[in-house]
Design a protein around this motif. Structure first.
Motif, mmCIF file in Angstrom:
data_model
loop_
_atom_site.group_PDB
_atom_site.id
_atom_site.type_symbol
_atom_site.label_atom_id
_atom_site.label_comp_id
_atom_site.label_asym_id
_atom_site.label_seq_id
_atom_site.Cartn_x
_atom_site.Cartn_y
_atom_site.Cartn_z
ATOM 1 N N ASP A 75 0.777 -1.171 -0.088
ATOM 2 C CA ASP A 75 -0.017 -0.126 -0.087
ATOM 3 C C ASP A 75 0.979 1.299 0.016
ATOM 4 O OD1 ASP A 75 0.851 0.243 2.790
ATOM 5 O OD2 ASP A 75 -0.925 -0.427 3.474
ATOM 6 N N CYS A 76 0.405 2.457 0.296
ATOM 7 C CA CYS A 76 1.218 3.648 0.243
ATOM 8 C C CYS A 76 2.071 3.978 1.329
ATOM 9 C CB CYS A 76 0.120 4.907 0.169
ATOM 10 S SG CYS A 76 -0.725 4.614 -1.331
ATOM 11 N N ALA A 77 2.271 2.981 2.426
ATOM 12 C CA ALA A 77 2.854 3.191 3.731
ATOM 13 C C ALA A 77 4.366 3.566 3.177
ATOM 14 C CB ALA A 77 2.848 2.070 4.461
ATOM 15 N N GLN A 78 4.729 4.521 4.043
ATOM 16 C CA GLN A 78 6.199 5.020 3.751
ATOM 17 C C GLN A 78 7.378 3.978 3.901
ATOM 18 O OE1 GLN A 78 7.214 8.421 5.775
ATOM 19 N NE2 GLN A 78 9.090 8.774 5.180
ATOM 20 N N TYR A 79 7.353 3.311 5.037
ATOM 21 C CA TYR A 79 8.679 2.481 5.852
ATOM 22 C C TYR A 79 8.647 1.304 4.650
ATOM 23 C CZ TYR A 79 8.476 5.500 9.799
ATOM 24 O OH TYR A 79 8.457 6.346 10.496
ATOM 25 N N PRO A 80 7.823 0.733 4.366
ATOM 26 C CA PRO A 80 7.955 -0.558 3.255
ATOM 27 C C PRO A 80 8.678 -0.001 1.998
ATOM 28 C CG PRO A 80 5.816 -0.902 4.205
ATOM 29 C CD PRO A 80 6.355 0.394 4.786
ATOM 30 N N GLN A 81 7.990 1.261 1.538
ATOM 31 C CA GLN A 81 8.736 1.554 0.188
ATOM 32 C C GLN A 81 10.212 2.080 0.441
ATOM 33 O OE1 GLN A 81 6.327 4.968 -1.555
ATOM 34 N NE2 GLN A 81 4.772 4.374 -0.396
ATOM 35 N N ILE A 82 10.378 2.554 1.409
ATOM 36 C CA ILE A 82 12.106 3.065 1.512
ATOM 37 C C ILE A 82 12.872 1.623 1.671
ATOM 38 C CG2 ILE A 82 13.672 4.056 3.272
ATOM 39 C CD1 ILE A 82 11.265 6.131 3.831
ATOM 40 N N ALA A 83 12.190 0.814 2.770
ATOM 41 C CA ALA A 83 12.907 -0.605 2.853
ATOM 42 C C ALA A 83 13.335 -1.331 1.501
ATOM 43 C CB ALA A 83 12.278 -1.531 3.867
ATOM 44 N N LEU A 84 12.095 -1.468 0.705
ATOM 45 C CA LEU A 84 12.175 -2.015 -0.533
ATOM 46 C C LEU A 84 13.160 -1.547 -1.525
ATOM 47 C CD1 LEU A 84 8.519 -3.069 -0.858
ATOM 48 C CD2 LEU A 84 10.350 -4.573 -0.429
ATOM 49 N N GLN A 85 13.247 -0.054 -1.562
ATOM 50 C CA GLN A 85 14.022 0.826 -2.376
ATOM 51 C C GLN A 85 15.410 0.427 -2.069
ATOM 52 O OE1 GLN A 85 12.349 4.658 -1.867
ATOM 53 N NE2 GLN A 85 11.211 4.367 -3.758
ATOM 54 N N ARG A 86 15.633 0.499 -0.588
ATOM 55 C CA ARG A 86 17.111 0.168 -0.262
ATOM 56 C C ARG A 86 17.679 -1.028 -0.465
ATOM 57 N NH1 ARG A 86 17.205 2.758 5.935
ATOM 58 N NH2 ARG A 86 17.075 5.036 5.354
ATOM 59 N N ALA A 87 16.759 -2.087 -0.417
ATOM 60 C CA ALA A 87 17.074 -3.545 -0.811
ATOM 61 C C ALA A 87 17.285 -3.822 -2.270
ATOM 62 C CB ALA A 87 16.132 -4.249 -0.016
ATOM 63 N N GLY A 88 16.811 -2.712 -3.125
ATOM 64 C CA GLY A 88 16.878 -2.992 -4.577
ATOM 65 C C GLY A 88 15.863 -3.928 -4.938
ATOM 66 N N THR A 89 14.643 -3.977 -4.374
ATOM 67 C CA THR A 89 13.753 -5.154 -4.580
ATOM 68 C C THR A 89 12.380 -4.223 -5.258
ATOM 69 O OG1 THR A 89 14.136 -6.392 -2.546
ATOM 70 C CG2 THR A 89 12.207 -6.713 -3.641
ATOM 71 N N ARG A 90 12.102 -5.047 -6.173
ATOM 72 C CA ARG A 90 11.118 -4.431 -7.139
ATOM 73 C C ARG A 90 9.634 -4.489 -6.368
ATOM 74 N NH1 ARG A 90 10.105 -7.637 -12.177
ATOM 75 N NH2 ARG A 90 10.370 -9.357 -10.657
ATOM 76 N N PHE A 91 8.791 -3.364 -6.356
ATOM 77 C CA PHE A 91 7.336 -3.230 -5.666
ATOM 78 C C PHE A 91 6.528 -2.463 -6.560
ATOM 79 C CE2 PHE A 91 9.715 0.274 -4.275
ATOM 80 C CZ PHE A 91 9.105 1.275 -4.255
ATOM 81 N N GLN A 92 5.251 -2.633 -6.305
ATOM 82 C CA GLN A 92 4.149 -1.938 -6.904
ATOM 83 C C GLN A 92 3.269 -1.432 -5.833
ATOM 84 O OE1 GLN A 92 2.572 -4.515 -9.803
ATOM 85 N NE2 GLN A 92 4.201 -4.278 -11.395
ATOM 86 N N MET A 93 2.770 -0.492 -5.819
ATOM 87 C CA MET A 93 1.857 0.088 -4.920
ATOM 88 C C MET A 93 0.335 -0.107 -5.365
ATOM 89 S SD MET A 93 3.590 3.553 -3.331
ATOM 90 C CE MET A 93 2.772 4.584 -4.244
ATOM 91 N N ARG A 94 -0.333 -0.489 -4.336
ATOM 92 C CA ARG A 94 -1.868 -0.521 -4.649
ATOM 93 C C ARG A 94 -2.599 0.564 -3.904
ATOM 94 N NH1 ARG A 94 -3.809 -6.682 -4.616
ATOM 95 N NH2 ARG A 94 -3.069 -7.080 -6.764
ATOM 96 N N ARG A 95 -3.398 1.363 -4.275
ATOM 97 C CA ARG A 95 -3.904 2.448 -3.524
ATOM 98 C C ARG A 95 -5.449 2.232 -3.379
ATOM 99 N NH1 ARG A 95 -0.417 7.175 -6.422
ATOM 100 N NH2 ARG A 95 1.480 6.645 -5.443
ATOM 101 N N TYR A 96 -5.964 1.339 -4.109
ATOM 102 C CA TYR A 96 -7.589 1.303 -3.981
ATOM 103 C C TYR A 96 -8.093 -0.115 -3.609
ATOM 104 C CZ TYR A 96 -6.770 5.623 -6.761
ATOM 105 O OH TYR A 96 -6.454 6.650 -7.333
ATOM 106 N N GLY A 97 -9.165 -0.204 -2.991
ATOM 107 C CA GLY A 97 -9.793 -1.304 -2.534
ATOM 108 C C GLY A 97 -8.991 -2.292 -1.400
ATOM 109 N N ASN A 98 -9.678 -3.191 -1.021
ATOM 110 C CA ASN A 98 -9.221 -4.233 -0.055
ATOM 111 C C ASN A 98 -8.835 -5.529 -0.757
ATOM 112 O OD1 ASN A 98 -8.636 -5.376 2.318
ATOM 113 N ND2 ASN A 98 -10.575 -5.705 2.761
ATOM 114 N N LEU A 99 -7.813 -5.182 -1.697
ATOM 115 C CA LEU A 99 -7.398 -6.623 -2.410
ATOM 116 C C LEU A 99 -6.547 -7.261 -1.978
ATOM 117 C CD1 LEU A 99 -7.114 -4.519 -5.894
ATOM 118 C CD2 LEU A 99 -9.025 -5.692 -4.942
ATOM 119 N N ASN A 100 -6.058 -6.910 -0.824
ATOM 120 C CA ASN A 100 -4.684 -7.322 0.049
ATOM 121 C C ASN A 100 -5.202 -8.573 0.858
ATOM 122 O OD1 ASN A 100 -2.719 -8.250 1.573
ATOM 123 N ND2 ASN A 100 -1.810 -6.028 1.513
#
Length: 103
Positions: A75-100
């Motif tokens: 989702d749009c949470a800041q900490y996972p985004q930063i941690a995944l970027q630092r790890a060089g890991t790919r990610f995609q953000m989901r902003r809509y719906g309860n798809l998780n």
């Protein structure tokens, strides 16, 4: 609509990653979880007393299996985004719906 998004985002290489606040008695904790979107199997779960980038990195360290080929769905949470970027890991953000599945 949910089916369309599932086809668009989920693949055999994708994993859900999410954190949420839970309350136990009078204390709040952050529940981190990673799940396989194909099977809804929880791959790793951990409670923390707070949330930080460093704690997210510790959580990611437990997901070593095929992490370099994984696309994390977050989702749009800041900490996972930063941690995944630092790890060089790919990610995609989901902003809509309860798809998780974790939610």
């Amino acid at each position: 609509r949910n089916y369309f998004y599932r086809l668009l985002w989920e693949s055999p290489e994708s994993r859900y990653l999410d954190e949420t606040i839970i309350q136990i008695n009078d204390q709040q904790f952050w529940l981190y979880a990673a799940a396989d979107p194909q099977t809804n199997e929880l791959l790793h779960v951990r409670l923390f007393t707070t949330t930080t980038t460093a704690l997210t990195e510790i959580f990611l360290g437990k997901l070593q299996k095929d992490i370099e080929t994984t696309v994390f769905l977050i989702d749009c949470a800041q900490y996972p985004q930063i941690a995944l970027q630092r790890a060089g890991t790919r990610f995609q953000m989901r902003r809509y719906g309860n798809l998780n599945a974790i939610e």
